[in-house]
Design a protein around this motif. Structure first.
Motif, PDB file in Angstrom:
ATOM      1  N   SER A 111       0.820  -1.207   0.000  1.00  0.00           N
ATOM      2  CA  SER A 111       0.000   0.000   0.000  1.00  0.00           C
ATOM      3  C   SER A 111       0.857   1.261   0.000  1.00  0.00           C
ATOM      4  CB  SER A 111      -0.930  -0.027   1.210  1.00  0.00           C
ATOM      5  OG  SER A 111      -1.778   1.075   1.213  1.00  0.00           O
ATOM      6  N   VAL A 112       1.883   1.293   0.844  1.00  0.00           N
ATOM      7  CA  VAL A 112       2.754   2.468   0.929  1.00  0.00           C
ATOM      8  C   VAL A 112       3.517   2.676  -0.373  1.00  0.00           C
ATOM      9  CG1 VAL A 112       4.850   3.354   2.029  1.00  0.00           C
ATOM     10  CG2 VAL A 112       2.994   2.502   3.419  1.00  0.00           C
ATOM     11  N   LEU A 113       4.033   1.604  -0.967  1.00  0.00           N
ATOM     12  CA  LEU A 113       4.806   1.752  -2.207  1.00  0.00           C
ATOM     13  C   LEU A 113       3.934   2.207  -3.376  1.00  0.00           C
ATOM     14  CD1 LEU A 113       7.172  -1.354  -1.999  1.00  0.00           C
ATOM     15  CD2 LEU A 113       7.782   1.047  -1.650  1.00  0.00           C
ATOM     16  N   GLU A 114       2.690   1.717  -3.435  1.00  0.00           N
ATOM     17  CA  GLU A 114       1.828   2.051  -4.570  1.00  0.00           C
ATOM     18  C   GLU A 114       1.072   3.361  -4.399  1.00  0.00           C
ATOM     19  OE1 GLU A 114       0.892  -2.383  -6.341  1.00  0.00           O
ATOM     20  OE2 GLU A 114      -0.667  -1.391  -5.184  1.00  0.00           O
ATOM     21  N   THR A 115       0.676   3.693  -3.167  1.00  0.00           N
ATOM     22  CA  THR A 115      -0.171   4.884  -2.983  1.00  0.00           C
ATOM     23  C   THR A 115       0.456   5.952  -2.096  1.00  0.00           C
ATOM     24  OG1 THR A 115      -1.314   4.016  -1.030  1.00  0.00           O
ATOM     25  CG2 THR A 115      -2.249   3.462  -3.180  1.00  0.00           C
ATOM     26  N   GLY A 116       1.504   5.594  -1.355  1.00  0.00           N
ATOM     27  CA  GLY A 116       2.133   6.562  -0.464  1.00  0.00           C
ATOM     28  C   GLY A 116       1.587   6.550   0.948  1.00  0.00           C
ATOM     29  N   GLU A 117       0.545   5.754   1.208  1.00  0.00           N
ATOM     30  CA  GLU A 117      -0.014   5.654   2.547  1.00  0.00           C
ATOM     31  C   GLU A 117      -0.645   4.277   2.743  1.00  0.00           C
ATOM     32  OE1 GLU A 117      -3.620   8.049   3.218  1.00  0.00           O
ATOM     33  OE2 GLU A 117      -3.543   8.492   1.082  1.00  0.00           O
ATOM     34  N   VAL A 118      -0.879   3.916   3.991  1.00  0.00           N
ATOM     35  CA  VAL A 118      -1.525   2.644   4.299  1.00  0.00           C
ATOM     36  C   VAL A 118      -3.027   2.867   4.259  1.00  0.00           C
ATOM     37  CG1 VAL A 118      -1.844   0.830   6.016  1.00  0.00           C
ATOM     38  CG2 VAL A 118       0.395   1.882   5.721  1.00  0.00           C
ATOM     39  N   LEU A 119      -3.696   2.113   3.411  1.00  0.00           N
ATOM     40  CA  LEU A 119      -5.143   2.247   3.269  1.00  0.00           C
ATOM     41  C   LEU A 119      -5.846   1.273   4.207  1.00  0.00           C
ATOM     42  CD1 LEU A 119      -5.258   2.388  -0.627  1.00  0.00           C
ATOM     43  CD2 LEU A 119      -5.250   4.289   0.980  1.00  0.00           C
ATOM     44  N   ARG A 120      -6.840   1.738   4.919  1.00  0.00           N
ATOM     45  CA  ARG A 120      -7.621   0.916   5.840  1.00  0.00           C
ATOM     46  C   ARG A 120      -9.092   1.002   5.456  1.00  0.00           C
ATOM     47  NH1 ARG A 120      -3.738  -1.903   7.900  1.00  0.00           N
ATOM     48  NH2 ARG A 120      -2.275  -0.768   9.174  1.00  0.00           N
ATOM     49  N   THR A 121      -9.828  -0.074   5.736  1.00  0.00           N
ATOM     50  CA  THR A 121     -11.258  -0.050   5.487  1.00  0.00           C
ATOM     51  C   THR A 121     -11.949   0.775   6.560  1.00  0.00           C
ATOM     52  OG1 THR A 121     -11.567  -2.066   6.777  1.00  0.00           O
ATOM     53  CG2 THR A 121     -11.263  -2.322   4.404  1.00  0.00           C
ATOM     54  N   ASP A 122     -13.085   1.342   6.216  1.00  0.00           N
ATOM     55  CA  ASP A 122     -13.875   2.082   7.181  1.00  0.00           C
ATOM     56  C   ASP A 122     -14.565   1.103   8.126  1.00  0.00           C
ATOM     57  OD1 ASP A 122     -13.215   4.490   6.039  1.00  0.00           O
ATOM     58  OD2 ASP A 122     -14.979   4.540   4.731  1.00  0.00           O
ATOM     59  N   ALA A 123     -14.857   1.560   9.310  1.00  0.00           N
ATOM     60  CA  ALA A 123     -15.598   0.741  10.269  1.00  0.00           C
ATOM     61  C   ALA A 123     -17.014   0.521   9.743  1.00  0.00           C
ATOM     62  CB  ALA A 123     -15.637   1.441  11.618  1.00  0.00           C
ATOM     63  N   PRO A 124     -17.637  -0.613  10.074  1.00  0.00           N
ATOM     64  CA  PRO A 124     -19.025  -0.828   9.653  1.00  0.00           C
ATOM     65  C   PRO A 124     -19.918   0.302  10.150  1.00  0.00           C
ATOM     66  CG  PRO A 124     -18.098  -2.849  10.552  1.00  0.00           C
ATOM     67  CD  PRO A 124     -17.099  -1.748  10.795  1.00  0.00           C
ATOM     68  N   THR A 125     -20.865   0.688   9.333  1.00  0.00           N
ATOM     69  CA  THR A 125     -21.684   1.865   9.637  1.00  0.00           C
ATOM     70  C   THR A 125     -22.946   1.554  10.429  1.00  0.00           C
ATOM     71  OG1 THR A 125     -22.806   1.628   7.521  1.00  0.00           O
ATOM     72  CG2 THR A 125     -20.882   3.084   7.595  1.00  0.00           C
ATOM     73  N   THR A 126     -23.146   0.325  10.818  1.00  0.00           N
ATOM     74  CA  THR A 126     -24.352   0.000  11.571  1.00  0.00           C
ATOM     75  C   THR A 126     -24.359   0.724  12.907  1.00  0.00           C
ATOM     76  OG1 THR A 126     -25.682  -1.780  12.497  1.00  0.00           O
ATOM     77  CG2 THR A 126     -23.332  -2.100  12.524  1.00  0.00           C
ATOM     78  N   GLY A 127     -25.496   1.327  13.245  1.00  0.00           N
ATOM     79  CA  GLY A 127     -25.594   2.091  14.480  1.00  0.00           C
ATOM     80  C   GLY A 127     -25.905   1.232  15.693  1.00  0.00           C
ATOM     81  N   LYS A 128     -26.613   0.132  15.482  1.00  0.00           N
ATOM     82  CA  LYS A 128     -26.988  -0.737  16.595  1.00  0.00           C
ATOM     83  C   LYS A 128     -26.214  -2.051  16.504  1.00  0.00           C
ATOM     84  CE  LYS A 128     -31.530  -0.446  15.788  1.00  0.00           C
ATOM     85  NZ  LYS A 128     -32.949  -0.734  15.966  1.00  0.00           N
ATOM     86  N   PRO A 129     -25.854  -2.626  17.646  1.00  0.00           N
ATOM     87  CA  PRO A 129     -25.154  -3.913  17.629  1.00  0.00           C
ATOM     88  C   PRO A 129     -26.123  -5.059  17.321  1.00  0.00           C
ATOM     89  CG  PRO A 129     -25.417  -3.159  19.883  1.00  0.00           C
ATOM     90  CD  PRO A 129     -25.955  -2.073  18.996  1.00  0.00           C
ATOM     91  N   THR A 130     -26.329  -5.337  16.055  1.00  0.00           N
ATOM     92  CA  THR A 130     -27.215  -6.419  15.623  1.00  0.00           C
ATOM     93  C   THR A 130     -26.395  -7.676  15.360  1.00  0.00           C
ATOM     94  OG1 THR A 130     -26.964  -5.824  13.304  1.00  0.00           O
ATOM     95  CG2 THR A 130     -28.740  -4.724  14.507  1.00  0.00           C
ATOM     96  N   PRO A 131     -27.041  -8.842  15.284  1.00  0.00           N
ATOM     97  CA  PRO A 131     -26.291 -10.061  14.960  1.00  0.00           C
ATOM     98  C   PRO A 131     -25.570  -9.968  13.614  1.00  0.00           C
ATOM     99  CG  PRO A 131     -28.441 -10.630  15.832  1.00  0.00           C
ATOM    100  CD  PRO A 131     -28.425  -9.132  15.638  1.00  0.00           C
ATOM    101  N   GLY A 132     -26.221  -9.373  12.631  1.00  0.00           N
ATOM    102  CA  GLY A 132     -25.573  -9.210  11.325  1.00  0.00           C
ATOM    103  C   GLY A 132     -24.378  -8.282  11.403  1.00  0.00           C
ATOM    104  N   GLY A 133     -24.514  -7.188  12.166  1.00  0.00           N
ATOM    105  CA  GLY A 133     -23.411  -6.258  12.339  1.00  0.00           C
ATOM    106  C   GLY A 133     -22.247  -6.897  13.071  1.00  0.00           C
ATOM    107  N   MET A 134     -22.565  -7.785  14.026  1.00  0.00           N
ATOM    108  CA  MET A 134     -21.513  -8.484  14.756  1.00  0.00           C
ATOM    109  C   MET A 134     -20.709  -9.379  13.804  1.00  0.00           C
ATOM    110  SD  MET A 134     -21.719 -10.745  18.265  1.00  0.00           S
ATOM    111  CE  MET A 134     -22.990 -11.805  17.640  1.00  0.00           C
ATOM    112  N   LEU A 135     -21.398 -10.041  12.878  1.00  0.00           N
ATOM    113  CA  LEU A 135     -20.703 -10.870  11.888  1.00  0.00           C
ATOM    114  C   LEU A 135     -19.814 -10.028  10.987  1.00  0.00           C
ATOM    115  CD1 LEU A 135     -23.488 -13.397  10.863  1.00  0.00           C
ATOM    116  CD2 LEU A 135     -21.430 -13.858  12.193  1.00  0.00           C
ATOM    117  N   VAL A 136     -20.294  -8.859  10.589  1.00  0.00           N
ATOM    118  CA  VAL A 136     -19.500  -7.966   9.741  1.00  0.00           C
ATOM    119  C   VAL A 136     -18.259  -7.500  10.493  1.00  0.00           C
ATOM    120  CG1 VAL A 136     -19.470  -5.716   8.590  1.00  0.00           C
ATOM    121  CG2 VAL A 136     -21.411  -7.236   8.294  1.00  0.00           C
ATOM    122  N   ARG A 137     -18.411  -7.107  11.764  1.00  0.00           N
ATOM    123  CA  ARG A 137     -17.258  -6.669  12.562  1.00  0.00           C
ATOM    124  C   ARG A 137     -16.246  -7.797  12.739  1.00  0.00           C
ATOM    125  NH1 ARG A 137     -21.394  -4.113  15.040  1.00  0.00           N
ATOM    126  NH2 ARG A 137     -21.574  -5.630  16.723  1.00  0.00           N
TER     127      ARG A 137
END
Length: 149
Positions: A111-137
């Motif tokens: 990532s650093v060699l190709e773009t100049g920085e380390v790219l990270r994914t955004d945190a899941p956007t779910t507002g409530k801790p649901t079972p589906g959101g827990m699986l995504v996390r």
């Protein structure tokens, strides 16, 4: 549908043979990434030397041209062999497998060699801790150490 016992035995034997072959080759396995830059440019980059220096105590590293002139392969082989069996699976799921920091470091270097920085994914956007959101996390957290889901 009923399966004949012989067919099940053959399928089980084949799966066991493939798993045993994979396990025996695993400790000597190189982990790698392909950087979309020419080898001479990657080799002369001071960021690569710094990154490989930080990996030196955990892994053996190498750099070579990618097949077909398609960039540069960066590879690392962990010095500490991974645990096998149920203990190895438990360590891997808990994030304590010696290969995980090496995989993460290789992705960060790419990532650093190709773009100049380390790219990270955004945190899941779910507002409530649901079972589906827990699986995504859980999947997102695991992908950070494994490089895949």
């Amino acid at each position: 549908m009923k399966w004949p016992i012989g067919a099940l035995a053959v399928a089980g034997l084949a799966a066991g043979t493939v798993a045993a072959r994979r396990k025996s080759a695993e400790p000597d396995r190189w982990l790698g990434v392909t950087v979309n830059l020419p080898p001479d440019e990657v080799e002369n980059d001071p960021r690569l030397r710094e990154a490989f220096a930080t990996l030196a105590e955990d892994a053996e590293t190498r750099l070579r041209p990618a097949p077909g002139g398609r960039g540069t392969e960066l590879a690392a082989k962990p010095l500490q062999p991974p645990a096998s069996g149920l203990g190895g699976a438990a360590r891997r799921l808990a994030g304590r497998d010696p290969r995980q920091p090496v995989r993460s470091a290789l992705r960060d270097i790419k990532s650093v060699l190709e773009t100049g920085e380390v790219l990270r994914t955004d945190a899941p956007t779910t507002g409530k801790p649901t079972p589906g959101g827990m699986l995504v996390r859980l999947a997102t957290r695991r992908a950070g150490g494994e490089g895949r889901l």
